[in-house]
Motif scaffolding. Structure first.
Motif, mmCIF file in Angstrom:
data_model
loop_
_atom_site.group_PDB
_atom_site.id
_atom_site.type_symbol
_atom_site.label_atom_id
_atom_site.label_comp_id
_atom_site.label_asym_id
_atom_site.label_seq_id
_atom_site.Cartn_x
_atom_site.Cartn_y
_atom_site.Cartn_z
ATOM 1 N N THR A 32 0.717 -1.453 0.576
ATOM 2 C CA THR A 32 0.061 -0.149 -0.046
ATOM 3 C C THR A 32 0.616 0.994 0.256
ATOM 4 N N GLY A 33 1.804 1.552 1.068
ATOM 5 C CA GLY A 33 2.957 2.182 1.162
ATOM 6 C C GLY A 33 3.356 2.650 -0.860
ATOM 7 N N ALA A 34 3.991 1.768 -1.013
ATOM 8 C CA ALA A 34 4.611 1.848 -2.276
ATOM 9 C C ALA A 34 3.420 2.208 -3.351
ATOM 10 N N LEU A 35 2.005 1.783 -3.211
ATOM 11 C CA LEU A 35 0.977 2.743 -4.264
ATOM 12 C C LEU A 35 1.082 4.234 -3.575
ATOM 13 N N LEU A 36 1.168 4.688 -2.799
ATOM 14 C CA LEU A 36 0.551 5.635 -1.864
ATOM 15 C C LEU A 36 1.756 5.863 -2.471
ATOM 16 N N LEU A 37 3.036 5.927 -2.975
ATOM 17 C CA LEU A 37 4.169 7.020 -3.056
ATOM 18 C C LEU A 37 3.438 7.001 -4.608
ATOM 19 N N LEU A 38 3.281 5.626 -5.505
ATOM 20 C CA LEU A 38 2.433 6.262 -6.849
ATOM 21 C C LEU A 38 1.392 7.193 -7.309
ATOM 22 N N LEU A 39 -0.018 7.175 -5.804
ATOM 23 C CA LEU A 39 -0.259 8.487 -6.036
ATOM 24 C C LEU A 39 0.600 9.435 -5.646
ATOM 25 N N LEU A 40 1.344 10.149 -5.092
ATOM 26 C CA LEU A 40 1.776 11.321 -4.564
ATOM 27 C C LEU A 40 2.634 11.550 -5.785
ATOM 28 N N ALA A 41 3.154 10.564 -6.141
ATOM 29 C CA ALA A 41 3.648 11.625 -7.991
ATOM 30 C C ALA A 41 3.184 11.335 -8.945
ATOM 31 N N PHE A 42 2.254 11.131 -9.349
ATOM 32 C CA PHE A 42 1.144 11.326 -10.112
ATOM 33 C C PHE A 42 0.106 11.693 -9.912
ATOM 34 N N ASP A 43 -0.983 11.406 -10.623
ATOM 35 C CA ASP A 43 -2.105 11.690 -9.653
ATOM 36 C C ASP A 43 -3.525 10.405 -9.703
ATOM 37 N N LEU A 44 -5.310 10.751 -9.265
ATOM 38 C CA LEU A 44 -5.807 9.380 -8.620
ATOM 39 C C LEU A 44 -5.880 8.511 -10.440
ATOM 40 N N LYS A 45 -6.141 9.783 -10.965
ATOM 41 C CA LYS A 45 -6.913 8.911 -12.441
ATOM 42 C C LYS A 45 -5.661 8.262 -12.821
ATOM 43 N N THR A 46 -3.593 9.241 -13.087
ATOM 44 C CA THR A 46 -3.112 7.914 -13.971
ATOM 45 C C THR A 46 -3.274 6.515 -13.185
ATOM 46 N N VAL A 47 -3.399 6.555 -11.648
ATOM 47 C CA VAL A 47 -3.057 5.534 -10.694
ATOM 48 C C VAL A 47 -4.446 4.225 -11.171
ATOM 49 N N ARG A 48 -4.889 5.085 -11.384
ATOM 50 C CA ARG A 48 -6.247 4.283 -11.307
ATOM 51 C C ARG A 48 -6.303 3.566 -12.834
ATOM 52 N N LYS A 49 -5.647 4.533 -13.722
ATOM 53 C CA LYS A 49 -4.864 3.652 -15.412
ATOM 54 C C LYS A 49 -4.744 2.845 -15.670
ATOM 55 N N ALA A 50 -3.081 2.734 -14.709
ATOM 56 C CA ALA A 50 -2.331 2.252 -14.761
ATOM 57 C C ALA A 50 -3.006 1.021 -14.021
ATOM 58 N N LEU A 51 -3.243 0.954 -12.588
ATOM 59 C CA LEU A 51 -4.095 -0.356 -12.176
ATOM 60 C C LEU A 51 -5.984 -0.293 -11.945
ATOM 61 N N PRO A 52 -6.363 -1.059 -12.989
ATOM 62 C CA PRO A 52 -7.430 -0.779 -12.796
ATOM 63 C C PRO A 52 -8.507 -2.134 -12.187
ATOM 64 N N PHE A 53 -7.627 -1.762 -10.714
ATOM 65 C CA PHE A 53 -9.045 -2.590 -9.905
ATOM 66 C C PHE A 53 -10.371 -1.595 -9.272
ATOM 67 N N ASN A 54 -10.678 -2.298 -8.592
ATOM 68 C CA ASN A 54 -12.083 -2.340 -7.690
ATOM 69 C C ASN A 54 -11.150 -2.985 -6.939
ATOM 70 N N PHE A 55 -10.444 -1.541 -5.357
ATOM 71 C CA PHE A 55 -9.807 -2.456 -4.293
ATOM 72 C C PHE A 55 -10.895 -3.335 -3.078
ATOM 73 N N LEU A 56 -12.408 -2.915 -3.570
ATOM 74 C CA LEU A 56 -13.354 -3.507 -3.022
ATOM 75 C C LEU A 56 -13.486 -4.847 -2.856
ATOM 76 N N ILE A 57 -13.163 -5.429 -5.107
ATOM 77 C CA ILE A 57 -13.074 -6.750 -5.140
ATOM 78 C C ILE A 57 -11.792 -6.778 -4.358
ATOM 79 N N VAL A 58 -10.608 -6.621 -4.704
ATOM 80 C CA VAL A 58 -9.911 -7.013 -3.559
ATOM 81 C C VAL A 58 -9.556 -7.658 -1.903
ATOM 82 N N VAL A 59 -10.444 -6.785 -1.558
ATOM 83 C CA VAL A 59 -10.540 -7.646 -0.612
ATOM 84 C C VAL A 59 -11.659 -8.389 -0.217
ATOM 85 N N ALA A 60 -12.555 -8.404 -0.983
ATOM 86 C CA ALA A 60 -13.256 -9.458 -1.011
ATOM 87 C C ALA A 60 -12.819 -10.892 -1.421
#
Lengths: 159, 140
Positions: B45-73
């Motif tokens: 999560t920290g690594a992904l958070l670093l991506l979010l800090l350096a880029f923006d939410l939209k870019t990261v969502r495009k690169a990792l198109p997971f619905n993280f609620l489904i990951v929890v399930a």
């Protein structure tokens, strides 16, 4: 460069298959034989051999170590000096590095050497704004950075 | 004001993989040395958070198109299945099986179904962390 390394690894794997011995040692032997073959066939490649770029990277590393030591000593001298007659300064450093990684490497090297910090990269990525702790002559500071780090980075990135 | 983040972004592209690799190492180290699913998941999560800090939410969502609620399930499902599986063989709930196997390339390794349970924990931690961050940081 990537193609040459891939070719070298491929030659090493073919060597392992020929000898049907799959160990790290036979991979190393195959890699060295591949390296000799690549050097012999050097004229067929469009770019220079990747060994020279690797060598340039090693030289850059030692250049950085030398600069780090030298500027550490000079900053130590500034700190120990009883009279505080510094001449801090922010100057613009024009650069003609193109790739993002070159620019990042140059900024990191400038920042890691004591006495100079990169503050800002201009939007067109052609100017770095550098803060220096004690500068007598701006042109001389710019020249020394361009002549050491930038030249060594260009040497690494030249295809 | 939009500043030029070239140094931050280029460094992130390198450091992200190092953190990610370390998180996987921590995840697998959990049985014999400190580490495990929880810390591994937090590091990812920290690594992904670093991506979010350096880029923006939209870019990261495009690169990792997971619905993280489904990951929890998915993580909860894996944990539930590995704990419920022994019940089919008249063993108590949460009984784990393990053994030594001679795997190709990897050699002698001992496999334990607790790793699968840990994988569930890992996925839940990553999913929950990313859902929280994306919900707080995003519009939706």
């Amino acid at each position: 460069m990537a193609f040459q390394i891939l070719l070298n690894v491929f030659i090493a794997i073919v060597w392992m298959l020929m000898n049907s011995s799959f160990s790290a040692t036979s991979f190393m032997i195959g890699y060295l034989i591949g390296l000799v073959l690549l050097i012999l066939m050097g004229g067929f490649f469009k770019h220079r051999l990747y060994v020279w770029r690797l060598w340039a990277a090693v030289k850059l590393f030692f250049l950085f170590l030398r600069e780090l030591t030298m500027s550490n000593i000079s900053v130590l001298m500034l700190v120990l000096k009883p009279k505080l007659d510094l001449q801090p300064m922010i100057f613009a450093l024009p650069t003609d590095l193109k790739h993002d990684w070159e620019l990042t490497l140059l900024s990191s090297l400038i920042t890691l050497t004591p006495g100079t910090v990169v503050l800002y990269v201009s939007d067109d990525q052609r100017t770095l704004y550098v803060h220096a702790i004690d500068v007598d002559d701006v042109d001389e500071a710019i020249y020394s950075i361009k002549n050491t780090f930038e030249r060594a980075i260009k040497e690494v990135s030249r295809p | 004001m939009k500043t030029n983040d070239v140094i931050l972004q280029t460094t992130t592209k390198v450091v992200f993989f190092i953190i990610f690799l370390f998180s996987i190492h921590i995840f697998f180290a959990g049985h014999y040395t400190p580490g495990g699913g929880f810390v591994g998941g937090l590091l990812t999560t920290g690594a992904l958070l670093l991506l979010l800090l350096a880029f923006d939410l939209k870019t990261v969502r495009k690169a990792l198109p997971f619905n993280f609620l489904i990951v929890v399930a998915l993580g909860l499902l894996i944990a539930l299945l590995t704990s419920a599986w022994p019940m089919l063989f008249n063993e108590p709930f949460l009984t784990h099986a393990f053994g030594d196997y001679d795997l190709p390339f990897l050699g002698e390794s001992s496999l334990h179904t607790a790793t699968l349970f840990d994988l569930g924990v890992y996925l839940v931690v990553v999913g929950a962390g990313m859902t929280m961050i994306q919900t707080i940081g995003g519009d939706t």
